[in-house]
Scaffold this motif. Structure first.
Motif, PDB file in Angstrom:
ATOM      1  N   SER A 164       0.841  -1.208   0.000  1.00 57.05           N
ATOM      2  CA  SER A 164       0.000   0.000   0.000  1.00 57.05           C
ATOM      3  C   SER A 164       0.869   1.248   0.000  1.00 57.05           C
ATOM      4  O   SER A 164       0.519   2.259  -0.580  1.00 57.05           O
ATOM      5  CB  SER A 164      -0.927   0.001   1.221  1.00 57.05           C
ATOM      6  N   LYS A 176      -0.039   2.854  -3.852  1.00 57.14           N
ATOM      7  CA  LYS A 176      -1.263   2.376  -4.504  1.00 57.14           C
ATOM      8  C   LYS A 176      -1.750   3.341  -5.591  1.00 57.14           C
ATOM      9  O   LYS A 176      -2.037   2.900  -6.713  1.00 57.14           O
ATOM     10  CB  LYS A 176      -2.332   2.096  -3.439  1.00 57.14           C
ATOM     11  N   GLN A 197      -1.216  -4.563   2.668  1.00 58.21           N
ATOM     12  CA  GLN A 197      -1.616  -3.350   3.390  1.00 58.21           C
ATOM     13  C   GLN A 197      -0.671  -3.121   4.572  1.00 58.21           C
ATOM     14  O   GLN A 197      -0.521  -3.981   5.432  1.00 58.21           O
ATOM     15  CB  GLN A 197      -3.049  -3.492   3.933  1.00 58.21           C
TER      16      GLN A 197
END
Ligand code: COA
Ligand code: AMP
Length: 630
Positions: A164, A176, A197
């Protein structure tokens, strides 16, 4: 055996030398021989063997009873975290990830792009691809969306694995949105993305296309290692060439395993179980070979360091990591040491740590200047070994084989050729030159195992870039000489590649970006000498007739364009507006002279120059931005 004997044993019988080195690899099917030359000047190694990289880097150590040994130490001063992953844990994590990729259709030969910062998951993603025989292509996080898009279109990945975000000192890098932008720009669309993430920033996932790293692995059957042919590409790594289109260096599986495994003892002098640290990034070849593959293949513990030599939090970070994790051999770029030396010239921070565990420092990636080498050797009290290699070779061409025999260091020379490399200095006509004569550095074919057999989908470019200039040799793109003891001296690139903070960049690619600015009629980018980063790009802009906007605005826009198109890693901050560029009468831009003027060094006025008066204009423009002193 000393170095000379080992080198001569390779010269006498290369086939036997590499077959013996191949004994240290676990094969699913042993190769019948090492070299296949039926398609010369394209060569292949271990073609009829079957082997798996992940098995050799992970599973075999667990099978041999070393499952509890730390495989990876993640030390991340930018997030304030540290943790260890054992070989057994690494095996189950990689097998699960590979299983999840396989469940989504990734199989042998498919490409997977990896766009991740310095987290263990980046290595796990690489190894999961290797487990399946999928071909990964890692893209450095400092590249912007456009560069990522260019690589997506060339590699045509089935999947992209990204994080991310990345964490740079003082800012979060939003991976991202860069990834989304790149996919939008690219003509090729991946089937799916996997997003790891991070706590520092959770990214929005796109329904149907993006999968969460953890959720997507839920309930999958772990994947076993898929044996592949010796010549199967392990990965593609894009590197800068003369133009803006990066070259996709192909790494062949078996040669990569054999050669990297050989280097760990013979060059880096570590034994299985020792802690090895390469402070680079997985996006570069040093990261591929020496953060991920070689230490794991050899059963070492590798340190994945997410930080900088200074500022995270101070110039003592490297010493802390060495001391805390018991690092035996340490590898980084000279820039990193120049940064530490500038901040802490007395190395006061070093007094806080015991680094007696360390046996040697290895430098590569750019020229190692004598000041830096001497400073490091004196302050650290260990030998400092410069070594010279390239993305294309994947491992040392010229180095100091400390594990065989530590040769006397001549400061400023990376020492001597490794077995496998017959390094010659050639004149323009391709004649071999004698000692102390400056020329193009070339390597007699075949190159050894592990080096590039071709460029991805670009065999013609491969031949043109490396094989055609000097038939029978590989052209390295570097110039230099050999002295009477056979030591190499690397002087400069012979092409438009520059090296900024150990990062390889193309001035041609930067010129393509500048040329796209609507007010720029003509431009040139050169690499000028920089005390910290080795080189820094400087742009020269000739404006379109009739443009009378403030030059500062145009320069600012160019700097922004470069950051958006190539990325912050280009470190492009300086540009000047000039009326004309110095050229030869045939119209070739005299970039070399511009560098010399900027550096304040002497130069010879080329006989072919069109108008010598332009050089004064160039000097004046450079003086305005603090260059061309004296
Ligand atoms: N992701 C996103 N951005 C990145 C990045 C990454 N992985 N790596 C670097 N950048 C950014 C930096 O934040 C910087 O951005 P800024 O212009 O906003 O400051 C820019 O790219 C230029 O980076 P760099 O040239 O590395 O300069 P720096 O001032 O951040 O750091 C050094 C200088 C010397 C500390 C640093 O270059 C270094 O540690 N070099 C070691 C060299 C190395 O590892 N080379 C790899 C080959 S062996
Ligand atoms: P890269 O492919 O990014 O590793 O960059 C390779 C190039 O970096 C080489 O062709 C050289 O120009 C330069 N380089 C790498 N290591 C050294 C070194 N030890 N001394 C001088 N230049 C080096």
């Amino acid at each position: 055996m000393g170095y000379q004997e080992v080198y001569e044993s390779w010269q006498r019988d290369p086939e036997a030398f590499w077959m013996e080195a191949a004994e240290n690899i676990d094969w699913d099917e042993k190769p019948s021989k090492a070299l296949f030359d039926d398609n010369a000047p394209l060569y292949e190694w271990f073609r009829d063997g079957k082997v798996n990289t992940c098995w050799n880097a992970v599973d075999r150590h667990v099978e041999a009873g070393h499952g509890a040994r730390a495989a990876i130490i993640h030390d991340s001063p930018v997030t304030g975290t540290k943790h260890k992953i054992s070989y057994a844990q690494l095996r189950s994590r990689v097998a699960r990830l590979a299983g999840a990729l396989r469940a989504k259709g990734v199989q042998k030969g498919d490409r997977v792009i990896i766009y991740m910062p310095m987290v263990p998951e980046a290595l796990e993603a690489m190894l999961a691809c290797a487990r399946l025989g999928a071909i990964h292509s890692v893209v450095f996080g400092g590249f912007a969306a456009h560069e990522l898009a260019v690589r997506i279109d060339d590699a045509k990945p089935k999947a992209i694995i990204a994080a991310s975000c990345g964490v740079e000192p003082g800012r979060v890098v939003h991976y991202k949105p860069l990834l989304d932008g790149a996919i939008e720009q690219a003509a090729h669309k991946p089937d799916f993305c996997v997003i790891f993430q991070r706590e520092e920033e959770v990214a929005k996932l796109e329904e149907g296309r993006d999968h969460d790293w953890h959720a997507f692995q839920f309930g999958v059957t772990p994947a076993e290692c898929v044996p592949v042919e010796g010549t199967h590409p392990a990965y593609i790594l894009y590197t800068s060439g003369t133009t803006g289109a990066p070259k996709g260096v192909v790494r062949p599986t078996a040669g990569h395993l054999v050669a990297l495994n050989w280097t760990m003892k013979n060059i880096y002098n570590v034994d299985p179980g020792d802690v090895f640290w390469a402070a680079s990034d997985v996006g570069w070849v040093v990261g591929h070979s020496y953060i991920c593959y070689a230490p794991l293949i050899n059963g070492n513990t590798t340190v994945v360091f997410e930080g900088k030599p200074v500022g995270t939090p101070d110039a003592g970070t490297f010493w802390r990591v060495i001391s805390e994790h018991n690092v035996r051999s340490f590898f980084t770029a000279p820039t990193a040491f120049r940064a530490i030396k500038r901040e802490d010239p007395e190395a006061k921070e070093l007094r806080k740590y015991d680094i007696s565990c360390l046996r040697a420092l290895y430098l590569a990636g750019e020229r190692a200047d004598p000041d830096t080498i001497n400073w490091a050797a004196e302050k650290m009290g260990v030998p400092v070994y410069d070594h010279w290699w390239q993305t294309e070779t994947g491992w040392t061409i010229v180095g100091n084989p400390a594990g065989i025999e530590a040769l006397p260091v001549k400061v400023g020379s990376p020492t001597v050729p490794m077995p496998g490399y017959d390094v010659q200095i050639l004149d323009d006509a391709g004649n071999e030159l004698g000692p102390n004569e400056l020329g193009a550095i070339a390597i007699k074919l075949p190159l050894p195992p592990g080096t590039l057999p071709t460029l991805w989908n670009a065999e013609d470019r491969f031949r043109k870039s490396y094989l055609n200039t000097f038939p029978g040799y590989y052209e390295t793109g570097d110039a230099g000489m050999k002295d009477e003891d056979g030591y190499l001296w690397i002087m400069a690139r012979t092409d438009d590649v520059i090296n900024v903070a150990g990062h390889r960049l193309s001035t041609g690619g930067m010129e393509e970006v500048l040329a796209a600015h609507p007010d720029v009629a003509e431009c040139a980018v050169v690499g000028v000498t920089d005390e910290l980063k080795g080189q820094m790009p400087v742009g020269f802009l000739c404006l379109t007739k009739g443009v009378n906007r403030p030059h500062e605005d145009i320069v600012k826009e160019c700097v922004t364009m470069m950051r958006d198109q190539i990325g912050p890693v280009a470190a492009f901050k300086l540009a000047v507006v000039v009326d004309r560029l110095p050229k030869t009468r045939s119209g070739k831009i005299l970039r070399g002279i511009m560098v010399k003027i900027a550096d304040g060094s002497d130069y010879k006025m080329p006989a072919t120059i069109d108008d010598p008066a332009i050089l004064d204009e160039i000097r004046q423009a450079l003086q305005k931005i603090g260059y061309a002193a004296g």
